[in-house]
Design a protein around this motif. Structure first.
Motif, PDB file in Angstrom:
ATOM      1  N   ILE A   6       0.847  -1.195   0.000  1.00  0.00           N
ATOM      2  CA  ILE A   6       0.000   0.000   0.000  1.00  0.00           C
ATOM      3  C   ILE A   6       0.881   1.243   0.000  1.00  0.00           C
ATOM      4  CG2 ILE A   6      -1.776   1.285   1.249  1.00  0.00           C
ATOM      5  CD1 ILE A   6      -2.599  -1.434   2.510  1.00  0.00           C
ATOM      6  N   LYS A   7       0.608   2.143  -0.940  1.00  0.00           N
ATOM      7  CA  LYS A   7       1.336   3.407  -1.025  1.00  0.00           C
ATOM      8  C   LYS A   7       0.349   4.570  -1.023  1.00  0.00           C
ATOM      9  CE  LYS A   7       5.421   1.671  -3.481  1.00  0.00           C
ATOM     10  NZ  LYS A   7       6.385   1.943  -4.584  1.00  0.00           N
ATOM     11  N   VAL A   8       0.892   5.778  -0.818  1.00  0.00           N
ATOM     12  CA  VAL A   8       0.050   6.965  -0.724  1.00  0.00           C
ATOM     13  C   VAL A   8       0.743   8.167  -1.332  1.00  0.00           C
ATOM     14  CG1 VAL A   8       0.922   7.731   1.531  1.00  0.00           C
ATOM     15  CG2 VAL A   8      -1.455   8.243   0.901  1.00  0.00           C
ATOM     16  N   VAL A  65       3.124   2.782   2.845  1.00  0.00           N
ATOM     17  CA  VAL A  65       2.382   2.789   4.097  1.00  0.00           C
ATOM     18  C   VAL A  65       2.454   1.418   4.766  1.00  0.00           C
ATOM     19  CG1 VAL A  65       0.105   3.113   5.161  1.00  0.00           C
ATOM     20  CG2 VAL A  65       0.800   4.556   3.235  1.00  0.00           C
ATOM     21  N   LEU A  66       2.368   0.374   3.949  1.00  0.00           N
ATOM     22  CA  LEU A  66       2.400  -0.988   4.495  1.00  0.00           C
ATOM     23  C   LEU A  66       2.829  -1.951   3.403  1.00  0.00           C
ATOM     24  CD1 LEU A  66       1.639  -2.353   7.241  1.00  0.00           C
ATOM     25  CD2 LEU A  66      -0.574  -2.895   6.220  1.00  0.00           C
ATOM     26  N   GLU A  67       3.717  -2.903   3.757  1.00  0.00           N
ATOM     27  CA  GLU A  67       4.140  -3.932   2.824  1.00  0.00           C
ATOM     28  C   GLU A  67       4.340  -5.239   3.587  1.00  0.00           C
ATOM     29  OE1 GLU A  67       7.965  -3.283   1.059  1.00  0.00           O
ATOM     30  OE2 GLU A  67       8.790  -2.365   2.861  1.00  0.00           O
ATOM     31  N   VAL A 104       1.695 -11.171   4.425  1.00  0.00           N
ATOM     32  CA  VAL A 104       2.180 -11.171   3.048  1.00  0.00           C
ATOM     33  C   VAL A 104       1.187 -10.436   2.150  1.00  0.00           C
ATOM     34  CG1 VAL A 104       2.877 -12.602   1.080  1.00  0.00           C
ATOM     35  CG2 VAL A 104       3.327 -13.380   3.434  1.00  0.00           C
ATOM     36  N   GLY A 105       1.688  -9.529   1.340  1.00  0.00           N
ATOM     37  CA  GLY A 105       0.887  -8.873   0.312  1.00  0.00           C
ATOM     38  C   GLY A 105      -0.290  -8.078   0.816  1.00  0.00           C
ATOM     39  N   PRO A 106      -0.116  -7.181   1.799  1.00  0.00           N
ATOM     40  CA  PRO A 106      -1.255  -6.389   2.258  1.00  0.00           C
ATOM     41  C   PRO A 106      -1.718  -5.405   1.191  1.00  0.00           C
ATOM     42  CG  PRO A 106       0.773  -5.543   3.225  1.00  0.00           C
ATOM     43  CD  PRO A 106       1.132  -6.818   2.507  1.00  0.00           C
ATOM     44  N   TYR A 134      -4.686  -9.438   3.716  1.00  0.00           N
ATOM     45  CA  TYR A 134      -3.323  -9.930   3.578  1.00  0.00           C
ATOM     46  C   TYR A 134      -3.362 -11.446   3.562  1.00  0.00           C
ATOM     47  CZ  TYR A 134      -3.419 -11.111   8.570  1.00  0.00           C
ATOM     48  OH  TYR A 134      -3.742 -11.659   9.785  1.00  0.00           O
ATOM     49  N   TYR A 135      -2.238 -12.068   3.214  1.00  0.00           N
ATOM     50  CA  TYR A 135      -2.126 -13.526   3.206  1.00  0.00           C
ATOM     51  C   TYR A 135      -1.252 -13.954   4.380  1.00  0.00           C
ATOM     52  CZ  TYR A 135      -4.141 -12.782  -1.338  1.00  0.00           C
ATOM     53  OH  TYR A 135      -4.978 -12.372  -2.343  1.00  0.00           O
ATOM     54  N   ASP A 136      -1.766 -14.870   5.168  1.00  0.00           N
ATOM     55  CA  ASP A 136      -1.098 -15.284   6.395  1.00  0.00           C
ATOM     56  C   ASP A 136      -0.053 -16.350   6.091  1.00  0.00           C
ATOM     57  OD1 ASP A 136      -0.329 -16.183   8.911  1.00  0.00           O
ATOM     58  OD2 ASP A 136      -2.342 -15.970   9.753  1.00  0.00           O
TER      59      ASP A 136
END
Length: 328
Positions: free
Chosen positions: A246-248, A274-276, A282-284, A302-304
């Motif tokens: 996620i970017k902003v 913002v979040l990676e 994984v992959g938010p 996301y993937y756990d």
């Protein structure tokens, strides 16, 4: 609203000696600096979640798959499956997908009415459409479909999926959308109908990847007179092989230009993280943003990595140190 939603339980991967102020001011430089999702329970297997809170304080969450599945919560922690938004799936879906499901819904609760934009497509296809539905209660089976608002095909330079409604302070309605192709777009809507504005038909570019790599799932937020555009970059939906993040960017006008912290326009591939992926997360991405009683919430999937790569709901509060959002 008499009841204040409880703050999320947070676990930050930073040194124990860090002060609370330092945590809030933190701009992650490595994946280990990102927070884990807040504590949520119940039916949390979702993709592309969108969440709102109504006047009674109830949380309503919608997500991709099996029609348009709704979940509810009274405390923002425990979520229960409520059912499908539609009692009967709209017939027009079959023109865009052979599977009777919709993608990436966007919920709004405004003036006592629930509004939902959503998309219908098939993976990797540009034959896509964004639909509109409304409800007076938000309950499963009570939604009335209002038909197609925007569509795309092979002759367009955009993909009509991943809608996000933004209502500005002056009452104007805007719809951002887009996935891959030439990126994120913005159109103006008529608040009376929820459809394209008759006298403003421009399709504006907000963000793009010059290399035509993944960018999708826009979410627009306004804070202290500044507009923020959140988007998901890279590849979704591959379990633990997903590279979503996620970017902003931010702008002084709803139409942009949106710049990242380094001043790079999002139309040139810019975007501040913002979040990676970090740890088991994984992959938010596939995010939406909700302004709640205790601040803005980043809502995503996301993937756990420690649970067979299952897709799960992630919720974090956002801090705004230095005028830029960061999850905590």
């Amino acid at each position: 609203m008499s009841r204040i939603a409880p703050r999320l339980r947070r676990r930050l991967s930073v040194p124990l000696a860090a002060t609370a102020a330092a945590i809030l001011a933190l701009v992650p430089q490595t994946a280990t600096a990102y927070p884990n999702p807040g504590h949520v329970t119940g039916d949390i297997a979702v993709h592309d979640p969108t969440m709102i809170r109504d006047a009674a304080g109830r949380y309503l969450l919608a997500s991709t798959g099996q029609g348009l599945q709704l979940r509810t919560s009274v405390d923002r922690i425990a979520f229960a499956r409520a059912g499908d938004a539609f009692a009967v799936k709209p017939a027009w879906w079959s023109g865009y997908s052979s599977v009777p499901e919709a993608w990436a819904p966007d919920l709004t609760y405004r003036d006592g009415r629930y509004v939902m934009y959503y998309s219908v497509s098939s993976f990797g296809s540009q034959n896509s459409a964004i639909g509109l539905a409304t409800s007076t209660t938000g309950q499963p089976g009570t939604w009335t479909d209002r038909g197609i608002v925007l569509s795309s095909g092979s002759g367009d330079d955009y993909n009509a999926i991943d809608p996000n409604l933004f209502v500005d302070d002056d009452g104007s309605w805007w719809l951002s959308f887009g996935s891959w192709w030439s990126g994120i777009k913005l159109v103006r809507l008529d608040p009376a109908t929820g459809r394209r504005h008759a006298s403003d038909t421009a399709v504006r570019a907000l963000a793009a990847r010059p290399d035509r790599q993944g960018i999708e799932a826009p979410s627009l937020v306004k804070r202290n007179g500044v507009y923020f555009l959140f988007a998901s970059y890279d590849r979704c939906c591959a379990g633990t092989s997903s590279t979503y993040k996620i970017k902003v960017g931010r702008a002084t006008r709803i139409t942009g230009p949106y710049l990242d912290r380094a001043g790079v326009p999002m139309t040139d591939g810019g975007g501040t993280l913002v979040l990676e992926s970090h740890g088991r997360v994984v992959g938010p991405g596939g995010q939406s943003v909700l302004k709640d009683s205790d601040g803005h919430l980043l809502v995503y999937h996301y993937y756990d990595g420690q649970d067979a790569g299952r897709a799960k709901l992630g919720v974090n509060l956002l801090g705004w140190s230095g005028g830029w959002p960061s999850a905590y």
